[in-house]
Design an enzyme around this catalytic site. Structure first.
Site, mmCIF file in Angstrom:
data_model
loop_
_atom_site.group_PDB
_atom_site.id
_atom_site.type_symbol
_atom_site.label_atom_id
_atom_site.label_comp_id
_atom_site.label_asym_id
_atom_site.label_seq_id
_atom_site.Cartn_x
_atom_site.Cartn_y
_atom_site.Cartn_z
ATOM 1 C CE LYS A 165 -3.772 2.119 2.658
ATOM 2 N NZ LYS A 165 -4.604 1.974 3.872
ATOM 3 C CE LYS A 218 -6.390 1.944 -0.807
ATOM 4 N NZ LYS A 218 -6.992 2.044 0.510
#
Length: 289
Positions: A165, A218
């Site tokens: 992330k 992400k």
């Protein structure tokens, strides 16, 4: 399909920076789940928009039996037992500091965060969640949560770890949707440097060893190379989150008549799948279906 949940009844609050996406109370969320399932979207990732008065330093509301988010999980599984529900595990929706971890003297304290995340995960598993989604980026949390779930008998509850992330500029509309921006500082001490590719493999190796069932990247479209890298190196499903800013850009350009939204959404999701994603989370999932 991500769903933003709010407490109350008959609520459908527009999110200015996320066209056609709403904060929904449980009754309206049930209607949205049914509409999605009617077109073939059967999996949902759930995010709570919590009132500030319920937030504190240790995020106790996250595992309180009064938490509307836990009530929502129970209601959704009761009405649609065949749907797949993915949770969000992080302190930021419930924290008065707005950070994913426990803050002490201006610093994130990794090891004081883990027991809080485990309590949150157990409460969600008890409510009936299918897949736990730790989005917090603390070190060691996958193993910690896995052990806590197994001890309580939730061996079938999966973990979709937000493994890679990045500290991205594309999360803006999401923070608007949840009012979850940090009250001070930023998230760069625990989210990843966008320039760093090697660390993605290090993080993935650790979380695979700790028992993650899915590894997530992400954002998605600006990290297709990372998705591909994980797909090549790990034998478990790779998930990709096509995030709020990525979706909002398509909507904004389409609104100006510069692109065809449906065609560009199709091509965008295809590129994420082509890179190696087995699972795609997108605000455009229902539109695509």
């Amino acid at each position: 399909q991500p769903l933003f949940l709010v407490d109350g009844k008959n609520k459908k609050n527009a999110i200015k920076s996320l066209p056609n996406i709403f904060q929904l109370s449980i009754d309206n969320a049930l209607k949205e789940i049914e509409a999605c399932m009617n077109v073939g979207v059967n999996s949902f990732i759930l995010f709570p928009a919590v009132e500030n008065v319920l937030k504190n330093k240790t995020a106790t509301y996250s595992y309180s039996q009064k938490n509307f988010y836990l009530k929502a999980i129970k209601e959704f599984k009761k009405k649609f037992p065949e749907c797949c529900l993915i949770s969000d595990v992080a302190m930021d929706p419930y924290s008065s500091d707005g950070h994913d971890g426990f803050v002490e003297n201006g610093k994130i304290i990794n090891d004081k965060t883990l027991p809080i995340l485990a309590k949150m995960s157990l409460a969600q598993a008890e409510a009936g969640i299918d897949i736990i989604g730790p989005s917090d980026m603390m070190d060691g949390r996958v193993g910690y949560i896995r052990e806590a779930l197994d001890i309580k008998g939730f061996t079938e509850t999966s973990i979709m770890s937000y493994t890679v992330k990045y500290a991205s500029a594309f999360y803006g509309p999401f923070r608007d949707a949840l009012d979850s921006a940090p009250k001070s500082g930023d998230k760069k001490t625990y989210q990843m440097n966008p320039a760093n590719k090697r660390e993605a493999l290090v993080e993935a190796e650790l979380e695979y060893a700790e028992g993650a069932d899915f590894l997530m990247v992400k954002p998605a479209t600006v990290y297709l190379d990372i998705i591909h890298e994980l797909k090549q190196n790990f034998p478990i499903p790779i998930a990709a989150y096509h995030v709020s800013g990525e979706y909002a850009m398509l909507q904004a350009a389409a609104k100006n008549g510069w692109i065809d939204y449906n065609k560009c959404l199709d091509e965008t999701l295809l590129s994420i799948h082509r890179a190696g994603a087995d699972v795609i989370i997108s605000y455009g999932s229902k539109d695509y279906a």
